[in-house]
Design a protein around this motif. Structure first.
Motif, PDB file in Angstrom:
ATOM      1  N   THR A  18       7.085  -0.167   0.179  1.00  0.00           N
ATOM      2  CA  THR A  18       6.074  -1.196  -0.072  1.00  0.00           C
ATOM      3  C   THR A  18       5.893  -2.139   1.117  1.00  0.00           C
ATOM      4  O   THR A  18       4.761  -2.482   1.481  1.00  0.00           O
ATOM      5  CB  THR A  18       6.450  -2.008  -1.321  1.00  0.00           C
ATOM      6  N   LEU A  19       6.986  -2.537   1.743  1.00  0.00           N
ATOM      7  CA  LEU A  19       6.914  -3.583   2.760  1.00  0.00           C
ATOM      8  C   LEU A  19       7.010  -3.083   4.203  1.00  0.00           C
ATOM      9  O   LEU A  19       6.579  -3.787   5.123  1.00  0.00           O
ATOM     10  CB  LEU A  19       8.024  -4.612   2.519  1.00  0.00           C
ATOM     11  N   LYS A  20       7.571  -1.886   4.418  1.00  0.00           N
ATOM     12  CA  LYS A  20       7.840  -1.465   5.792  1.00  0.00           C
ATOM     13  C   LYS A  20       7.089  -0.208   6.235  1.00  0.00           C
ATOM     14  O   LYS A  20       7.101   0.118   7.420  1.00  0.00           O
ATOM     15  CB  LYS A  20       9.350  -1.258   5.982  1.00  0.00           C
ATOM     16  N   ALA A  21       6.479   0.506   5.302  1.00  0.00           N
ATOM     17  CA  ALA A  21       5.787   1.742   5.681  1.00  0.00           C
ATOM     18  C   ALA A  21       4.508   1.445   6.442  1.00  0.00           C
ATOM     19  O   ALA A  21       3.834   0.435   6.198  1.00  0.00           O
ATOM     20  CB  ALA A  21       5.485   2.566   4.431  1.00  0.00           C
ATOM     21  N   ASN A  22       4.149   2.331   7.345  1.00  0.00           N
ATOM     22  CA  ASN A  22       2.863   2.285   8.022  1.00  0.00           C
ATOM     23  C   ASN A  22       1.911   3.241   7.306  1.00  0.00           C
ATOM     24  O   ASN A  22       2.280   4.381   7.004  1.00  0.00           O
ATOM     25  CB  ASN A  22       3.000   2.710   9.481  1.00  0.00           C
ATOM     26  N   ALA A  23       0.709   2.795   7.007  1.00  0.00           N
ATOM     27  CA  ALA A  23      -0.270   3.622   6.293  1.00  0.00           C
ATOM     28  C   ALA A  23      -1.533   3.741   7.127  1.00  0.00           C
ATOM     29  O   ALA A  23      -2.144   2.738   7.514  1.00  0.00           O
ATOM     30  CB  ALA A  23      -0.593   3.006   4.935  1.00  0.00           C
ATOM     31  N   SER A  24      -1.929   5.003   7.424  1.00  0.00           N
ATOM     32  CA  SER A  24      -3.142   5.261   8.202  1.00  0.00           C
ATOM     33  C   SER A  24      -4.111   6.064   7.339  1.00  0.00           C
ATOM     34  O   SER A  24      -3.998   7.304   7.259  1.00  0.00           O
ATOM     35  CB  SER A  24      -2.793   6.032   9.482  1.00  0.00           C
ATOM     36  N   PRO A  25      -5.069   5.397   6.674  1.00  0.00           N
ATOM     37  CA  PRO A  25      -5.997   6.115   5.791  1.00  0.00           C
ATOM     38  C   PRO A  25      -7.181   6.718   6.552  1.00  0.00           C
ATOM     39  O   PRO A  25      -7.670   6.134   7.527  1.00  0.00           O
ATOM     40  CB  PRO A  25      -6.460   5.014   4.849  1.00  0.00           C
ATOM     41  N   THR A  26      -7.629   7.885   6.062  1.00  0.00           N
ATOM     42  CA  THR A  26      -8.810   8.545   6.635  1.00  0.00           C
ATOM     43  C   THR A  26      -9.690   9.029   5.486  1.00  0.00           C
ATOM     44  O   THR A  26      -9.244   9.864   4.685  1.00  0.00           O
ATOM     45  CB  THR A  26      -8.408   9.749   7.496  1.00  0.00           C
ATOM     46  N   PRO A  27     -10.935   8.505   5.365  1.00  0.00           N
ATOM     47  CA  PRO A  27     -11.832   9.017   4.320  1.00  0.00           C
ATOM     48  C   PRO A  27     -12.153  10.493   4.578  1.00  0.00           C
ATOM     49  O   PRO A  27     -12.428  10.899   5.713  1.00  0.00           O
ATOM     50  CB  PRO A  27     -13.085   8.142   4.463  1.00  0.00           C
ATOM     51  N   ILE A  28     -12.066  11.278   3.538  1.00  0.00           N
ATOM     52  CA  ILE A  28     -12.399  12.699   3.616  1.00  0.00           C
ATOM     53  C   ILE A  28     -13.388  13.021   2.505  1.00  0.00           C
ATOM     54  O   ILE A  28     -13.655  12.187   1.626  1.00  0.00           O
ATOM     55  CB  ILE A  28     -11.144  13.590   3.489  1.00  0.00           C
ATOM     56  N   ASP A  29     -13.905  14.217   2.521  1.00  0.00           N
ATOM     57  CA  ASP A  29     -14.854  14.634   1.496  1.00  0.00           C
ATOM     58  C   ASP A  29     -14.181  14.590   0.122  1.00  0.00           C
ATOM     59  O   ASP A  29     -13.196  15.283  -0.113  1.00  0.00           O
ATOM     60  CB  ASP A  29     -15.341  16.059   1.796  1.00  0.00           C
ATOM     61  N   GLY A  30     -14.687  13.754  -0.746  1.00  0.00           N
ATOM     62  CA  GLY A  30     -14.170  13.647  -2.109  1.00  0.00           C
ATOM     63  C   GLY A  30     -13.020  12.681  -2.285  1.00  0.00           C
ATOM     64  O   GLY A  30     -12.484  12.556  -3.395  1.00  0.00           O
ATOM     65  N   GLY A  31     -12.605  11.974  -1.248  1.00  0.00           N
ATOM     66  CA  GLY A  31     -11.490  11.049  -1.462  1.00  0.00           C
ATOM     67  C   GLY A  31     -10.901  10.470  -0.208  1.00  0.00           C
ATOM     68  O   GLY A  31     -11.621  10.048   0.707  1.00  0.00           O
ATOM     69  N   LEU A  32      -9.560  10.490  -0.140  1.00  0.00           N
ATOM     70  CA  LEU A  32      -8.859   9.778   0.924  1.00  0.00           C
ATOM     71  C   LEU A  32      -7.603  10.550   1.319  1.00  0.00           C
ATOM     72  O   LEU A  32      -6.878  11.086   0.467  1.00  0.00           O
ATOM     73  CB  LEU A  32      -8.463   8.377   0.436  1.00  0.00           C
ATOM     74  N   GLN A  33      -7.338  10.558   2.617  1.00  0.00           N
ATOM     75  CA  GLN A  33      -6.098  11.129   3.155  1.00  0.00           C
ATOM     76  C   GLN A  33      -5.340  10.009   3.872  1.00  0.00           C
ATOM     77  O   GLN A  33      -5.921   9.282   4.679  1.00  0.00           O
ATOM     78  CB  GLN A  33      -6.411  12.259   4.127  1.00  0.00           C
ATOM     79  N   ILE A  34      -4.053   9.880   3.559  1.00  0.00           N
ATOM     80  CA  ILE A  34      -3.268   8.772   4.110  1.00  0.00           C
ATOM     81  C   ILE A  34      -1.985   9.313   4.726  1.00  0.00           C
ATOM     82  O   ILE A  34      -1.194   9.982   4.036  1.00  0.00           O
ATOM     83  CB  ILE A  34      -2.901   7.734   3.028  1.00  0.00           C
ATOM     84  N   ASP A  35      -1.756   9.007   6.000  1.00  0.00           N
ATOM     85  CA  ASP A  35      -0.477   9.311   6.637  1.00  0.00           C
ATOM     86  C   ASP A  35       0.430   8.092   6.455  1.00  0.00           C
ATOM     87  O   ASP A  35       0.132   7.006   6.977  1.00  0.00           O
ATOM     88  CB  ASP A  35      -0.665   9.618   8.120  1.00  0.00           C
ATOM     89  N   ILE A  36       1.520   8.298   5.713  1.00  0.00           N
ATOM     90  CA  ILE A  36       2.453   7.209   5.396  1.00  0.00           C
ATOM     91  C   ILE A  36       3.737   7.485   6.163  1.00  0.00           C
ATOM     92  O   ILE A  36       4.437   8.474   5.892  1.00  0.00           O
ATOM     93  CB  ILE A  36       2.732   7.139   3.882  1.00  0.00           C
ATOM     94  N   THR A  37       4.036   6.635   7.136  1.00  0.00           N
ATOM     95  CA  THR A  37       5.164   6.900   8.032  1.00  0.00           C
ATOM     96  C   THR A  37       6.032   5.665   8.206  1.00  0.00           C
ATOM     97  O   THR A  37       5.647   4.542   7.853  1.00  0.00           O
ATOM     98  CB  THR A  37       4.664   7.362   9.415  1.00  0.00           C
ATOM     99  N   GLY A  38       7.219   5.886   8.774  1.00  0.00           N
ATOM    100  CA  GLY A  38       8.134   4.782   9.038  1.00  0.00           C
ATOM    101  C   GLY A  38       9.333   5.263   9.823  1.00  0.00           C
ATOM    102  O   GLY A  38       9.476   6.450  10.122  1.00  0.00           O
ATOM    103  N   ASP A  39      10.212   4.353  10.162  1.00  0.00           N
ATOM    104  CA  ASP A  39      11.405   4.660  10.943  1.00  0.00           C
ATOM    105  C   ASP A  39      12.639   4.710  10.040  1.00  0.00           C
ATOM    106  O   ASP A  39      12.755   3.948   9.081  1.00  0.00           O
ATOM    107  CB  ASP A  39      11.628   3.602  12.032  1.00  0.00           C
ATOM    108  N   ASN A  40      13.546   5.590  10.371  1.00  0.00           N
ATOM    109  CA  ASN A  40      14.869   5.629   9.769  1.00  0.00           C
ATOM    110  C   ASN A  40      14.839   5.607   8.241  1.00  0.00           C
ATOM    111  O   ASN A  40      14.336   6.542   7.611  1.00  0.00           O
ATOM    112  CB  ASN A  40      15.720   4.469  10.318  1.00  0.00           C
ATOM    113  N   LEU A  41      15.371   4.546   7.642  1.00  0.00           N
ATOM    114  CA  LEU A  41      15.459   4.456   6.191  1.00  0.00           C
ATOM    115  C   LEU A  41      14.086   4.502   5.532  1.00  0.00           C
ATOM    116  O   LEU A  41      13.930   5.050   4.437  1.00  0.00           O
ATOM    117  CB  LEU A  41      16.175   3.163   5.773  1.00  0.00           C
ATOM    118  N   THR A  42      13.092   3.939   6.198  1.00  0.00           N
ATOM    119  CA  THR A  42      11.747   3.889   5.611  1.00  0.00           C
ATOM    120  C   THR A  42      11.159   5.286   5.452  1.00  0.00           C
ATOM    121  O   THR A  42      10.596   5.621   4.403  1.00  0.00           O
ATOM    122  CB  THR A  42      10.821   3.010   6.470  1.00  0.00           C
ATOM    123  N   SER A  43      11.289   6.124   6.462  1.00  0.00           N
ATOM    124  CA  SER A  43      10.717   7.464   6.364  1.00  0.00           C
ATOM    125  C   SER A  43      11.407   8.276   5.274  1.00  0.00           C
ATOM    126  O   SER A  43      10.753   9.036   4.542  1.00  0.00           O
ATOM    127  CB  SER A  43      10.822   8.177   7.717  1.00  0.00           C
TER     128      SER A  43
END
Length: 229
Positions: free
Chosen positions: A127-152
């Protein structure tokens, strides 16, 4: 004799005038006092009754939120003890413990509060440490959710399990793909209104969607979950 008699007459007359004047003053006072209601004969309360009255008064003052003072300073108005747990994960576990203790059917030999604590740690990381990179796609949304160490690691435990819940909501289709440092979440719909809904929610909105989190925590504490994340 005549002078003496005359003096006695003068003294008697003076005394009579003084007596009449005194009677004229006393009579109105007596009449006024007779018009007042009689005084009630109240007995003084005993020590037990007096103590009860004082306790009742103190309780009334407390209920009205009167500021109480102690040796360390003013206490919070209207409260005898604090109510906030001070930390959200602590409060969430405290709530589960109270529910378990209130249930006479609780089997304490199966309770696993440590699993719940570890899950709440993951929730905090995502909730607090992840990085979220959203990309609109046909019919919805694609999100790359990434982080370091414990977060990933927390992302990889939580997000795929949550995608299973999203698949059961609003006609959505959710899937995940593991990334080296997290997860790619894709959520789509055939309904244009739901497409806008998905995109408007974004990462954190999709993460909190649904009402399964609280029952999930209780089941996890009872060790009834097939998986813990």
């Amino acid at each position: 004799m005549k002078p003496l008699t005359r003096r006695l007459g003068i003294v008697s007359a003076t005394a009579a005038v003084a007596l009449l004047a005194a009677l004229a003053i006393v009579h109105p006072l007596g009449a006024a006092s007779s018009l007042q209601p009689p005084m009630m004969d109240h007995a003084m309360p005993g020590s037990d009754q007096m103590q009860g009255m004082m306790q009742h008064h103190q309780q009334m003052m407390h209920d009205q939120g009167t500021m109480q003072m102690d040796d360390q300073g003013p206490m919070q108005m209207g409260l005898s003890t604090p109510t906030m747990p001070g930390q959200d994960a602590f409060g969430a576990i405290q709530e589960i413990v109270r529910m378990l203790e209130a249930d006479p059917e609780t089997d304490w030999s199966k309770i696993n509060l440590e699993a719940l604590r570890q899950h709440l740690i993951d929730m905090n990381e995502v909730t607090l440490k992840a990085n979220a990179s959203p990309t609109p796609i046909d019919g919805g949304l694609q999100i790359d959710i990434t982080g370091d160490n414990l977060t990933s690691a927390a992302i990889q435990r939580m997000v795929p399990a949550h995608a299973e819940e999203l698949n059961q909501m609003n006609g959505w289709s959710a899937r995940t793909e593991v990334l080296p440092d997290g997860v790619r979440l894709t959520v789509t719909s055939n309904d244009p209104k739901e497409v806008a809904h998905i995109r408007g929610l974004g990462f954190i909105g999709l993460l909190v969607s649904g009402s399964h989190h609280q029952p999930h925590h209780l089941a996890m504490a009872k060790n009834e979950m097939p998986h813990q994340h």
